[in-house]
Design a protein around this motif. Structure first.
Motif, PDB file in Angstrom:
ATOM      1  N   UNK A 163       0.819  -1.224   0.000  1.00 25.19           N
ATOM      2  CA  UNK A 163       0.000   0.000   0.000  1.00 25.19           C
ATOM      3  C   UNK A 163       0.850   1.271   0.000  1.00 25.19           C
ATOM      4  N   UNK A 164       1.777   1.352   0.937  1.00 26.62           N
ATOM      5  CA  UNK A 164       2.501   2.615   1.133  1.00 26.62           C
ATOM      6  C   UNK A 164       3.355   2.965  -0.088  1.00 26.62           C
ATOM      7  N   UNK A 165       4.194   2.033  -0.523  1.00 30.47           N
ATOM      8  CA  UNK A 165       5.110   2.353  -1.623  1.00 30.47           C
ATOM      9  C   UNK A 165       4.385   2.508  -2.951  1.00 30.47           C
ATOM     10  N   UNK A 166       3.348   1.669  -3.180  1.00 28.67           N
ATOM     11  CA  UNK A 166       2.633   1.763  -4.448  1.00 28.67           C
ATOM     12  C   UNK A 166       1.862   3.071  -4.548  1.00 28.67           C
ATOM     13  N   UNK A 167       1.206   3.449  -3.461  1.00 25.69           N
ATOM     14  CA  UNK A 167       0.472   4.711  -3.456  1.00 25.69           C
ATOM     15  C   UNK A 167       1.440   5.895  -3.555  1.00 25.69           C
ATOM     16  N   UNK A 168       2.562   5.810  -2.858  1.00 24.97           N
ATOM     17  CA  UNK A 168       3.538   6.911  -2.880  1.00 24.97           C
ATOM     18  C   UNK A 168       4.044   7.167  -4.295  1.00 24.97           C
ATOM     19  N   UNK A 169       4.433   6.108  -4.997  1.00 23.49           N
ATOM     20  CA  UNK A 169       4.970   6.265  -6.348  1.00 23.49           C
ATOM     21  C   UNK A 169       3.876   6.712  -7.317  1.00 23.49           C
ATOM     22  N   UNK A 170       2.726   6.036  -7.269  1.00 22.00           N
ATOM     23  CA  UNK A 170       1.632   6.377  -8.179  1.00 22.00           C
ATOM     24  C   UNK A 170       1.169   7.811  -7.978  1.00 22.00           C
ATOM     25  N   UNK A 171       0.984   8.198  -6.718  1.00 21.54           N
ATOM     26  CA  UNK A 171       0.499   9.543  -6.395  1.00 21.54           C
ATOM     27  C   UNK A 171       1.472  10.605  -6.904  1.00 21.54           C
ATOM     28  N   UNK A 172       2.754  10.441  -6.583  1.00 22.52           N
ATOM     29  CA  UNK A 172       3.718  11.490  -6.909  1.00 22.52           C
ATOM     30  C   UNK A 172       4.034  11.573  -8.396  1.00 22.52           C
ATOM     31  N   UNK A 173       4.031  10.454  -9.080  1.00 19.05           N
ATOM     32  CA  UNK A 173       4.216  10.499 -10.540  1.00 19.05           C
ATOM     33  C   UNK A 173       3.043  11.210 -11.199  1.00 19.05           C
ATOM     34  N   UNK A 174       1.830  10.883 -10.761  1.00 18.87           N
ATOM     35  CA  UNK A 174       0.634  11.506 -11.332  1.00 18.87           C
ATOM     36  C   UNK A 174       0.590  13.000 -11.038  1.00 18.87           C
ATOM     37  N   UNK A 175       0.905  13.389  -9.799  1.00 21.48           N
ATOM     38  CA  UNK A 175       0.925  14.811  -9.433  1.00 21.48           C
ATOM     39  C   UNK A 175       1.966  15.555 -10.254  1.00 21.48           C
ATOM     40  N   UNK A 176       3.148  14.957 -10.421  1.00 22.00           N
ATOM     41  CA  UNK A 176       4.218  15.611 -11.161  1.00 22.00           C
ATOM     42  C   UNK A 176       3.847  15.820 -12.625  1.00 22.00           C
ATOM     43  N   UNK A 177       3.235  14.809 -13.231  1.00 18.63           N
ATOM     44  CA  UNK A 177       2.910  14.883 -14.655  1.00 18.63           C
ATOM     45  C   UNK A 177       1.717  15.788 -14.935  1.00 18.63           C
ATOM     46  N   UNK A 178       0.725  15.779 -14.044  1.00 19.78           N
ATOM     47  CA  UNK A 178      -0.525  16.479 -14.335  1.00 19.78           C
ATOM     48  C   UNK A 178      -0.825  17.636 -13.379  1.00 19.78           C
ATOM     49  N   UNK A 179      -0.736  17.402 -12.067  1.00 16.87           N
ATOM     50  CA  UNK A 179      -1.065  18.464 -11.123  1.00 16.87           C
ATOM     51  C   UNK A 179      -0.114  19.638 -11.221  1.00 16.87           C
ATOM     52  N   UNK A 180       1.174  19.379 -11.069  1.00 11.04           N
ATOM     53  CA  UNK A 180       2.164  20.448 -11.073  1.00 11.04           C
ATOM     54  C   UNK A 180       2.270  21.187 -12.388  1.00 11.04           C
ATOM     55  N   UNK A 181       1.889  20.543 -13.480  1.00 10.32           N
ATOM     56  CA  UNK A 181       1.981  21.182 -14.798  1.00 10.32           C
ATOM     57  C   UNK A 181       0.718  21.946 -15.176  1.00 10.32           C
TER      58      UNK A 181
END
Length: 324
Positions: A228-246
């Motif tokens: 749970x922790x590592x999968x959510x951490x990676x998925x969340x931050x990759x998605x935020x970096x690609x879409x949220x932050x841009x």
């Protein structure tokens, strides 16, 4: 998110999880008020010379408190039970991607539409109001701060609603609303009257609150405890970096490229349609159910009795049946 989800009773996970976003909103509000006070009390020269350092100096003690808390929290009972169970070989991340690709995809999309909406309102909107609408920075800041204050109780309300009618239903309310009203919200903002601008921002704030209230209590339910922790951490931050932050960059580029001030609304509409279809067809409600691979978590004896009598209401039961 993971810590709160694993520590909450199943029937209150969304409500308690909403506290995470309420804390974030409160931080934004306090920061906005603090910055406004500095701009009022200091001259432009003082602000540029040393005044801008003051918020960082105030933030340092808060960071140290957070560091202390993170280092002294005990593990959640659910995670400790996982550690005390029969030893299980740790899954590699490539194996996780292969075996849990549907859950990762749904999580990735959910994080994307949540953060695109969030960044659109809280990060891009101040610049949009200043550069496109011509509204003064101080007035724009006040309007967005007021909307954030309104969002605090709304996030809590939608968290409770998610526990009652299901997180899937609340997601669809938010996604459906943004699909129908995003362009209207930006149209109202472009009418350039204070009332219309306020109404347009409020529409986006109310619909964003549906995610604020349910997302923290939902994302951790998509994965099993051991990953749970590592999968959510990676998925969340990759998605935020690609879409949220841009989002601010993409929105600014689209406006200048097309010359259409409503194009951020179209962008938000397309994202919401994609999110609506993904949640509608690929996501199953997890509110009120135990976390994947875990026994039900309850707060009272009556809830324990109900969980024992109705085991089929848990994701644990669903997992057991699939394994059989």
């Amino acid at each position: 998110m993971v810590y709160i989800a694993e520590s909450s009773p199943d029937n209150k996970r969304n409500m308690l999880g909403s506290g995470l976003e309420i804390g974030t909103l409160t931080g934004y509000i306090l920061a906005s008020l603090f910055a406004s006070i500095l701009f009022i009390t200091l001259s432009d020269e003082q602000m540029a010379s040393w005044g801008w350092r003051i918020p960082f100096l105030f933030g340092l003690p808060l960071g140290l408190v957070g560091f202390y808390l993170r280092g002294h929290l005990e593990e959640t009972p659910i995670f400790e039970n996982e550690l005390s169970a029969d030893e299980v070989e740790e899954e590699s991340f490539l194996s996780i991607l292969k075996n849990h690709k549907k859950d990762i995809f749904v999580c990735f999309v959910a994080v994307a539409f949540f953060n695109i909406t969030n960044y659109m309102l809280l990060s891009y909107m101040p610049s949009y109001l200043d550069e496109i609408i011509g509204l003064s920075t101080s007035v724009g800041t006040v309007l967005i701060t007021i909307v954030m204050i309104i969002m605090v109780p709304l996030a809590f309300m939608f968290g409770k609603l998610g526990d009652k009618i299901g997180n899937k239903a609340v997601f669809l309310i938010g996604l459906g609303g943004l699909t129908l009203l995003s362009i209207l919200a930006f149209y109202l903002i472009n009418l350039n009257g204070l009332v219309f601008i306020s109404l347009g921002i409020l529409i986006l704030g109310v619909l964003l609150s549906t995610y604020e209230g349910t997302m923290p209590g939902t994302l951790p339910t998509m994965f099993y405890t051991d990953i749970r922790y590592r999968t959510l951490a990676v998925t969340f931050n990759v998605s935020v970096s690609l879409f949220g932050g841009t989002t601010p960059l993409v929105s600014t580029w689209l406006v200048h490229k097309t010359g259409n001030n409503l194009v951020p609304g179209f962008y938000l509409t397309i994202v919401s349609i994609i999110g609506f279809l993904v949640i509608l067809f690929l996501f199953n409600n997890t509110s009120g159910k135990s976390l994947k691979g875990s026994y039900p978590t309850v707060a009272t004896k009556s809830e324990f009795k109900e969980a024992v009598e109705n085991p089929k209401d848990s994701l644990w039961w669903e997992t057991e049946q699939k394994d059989k």
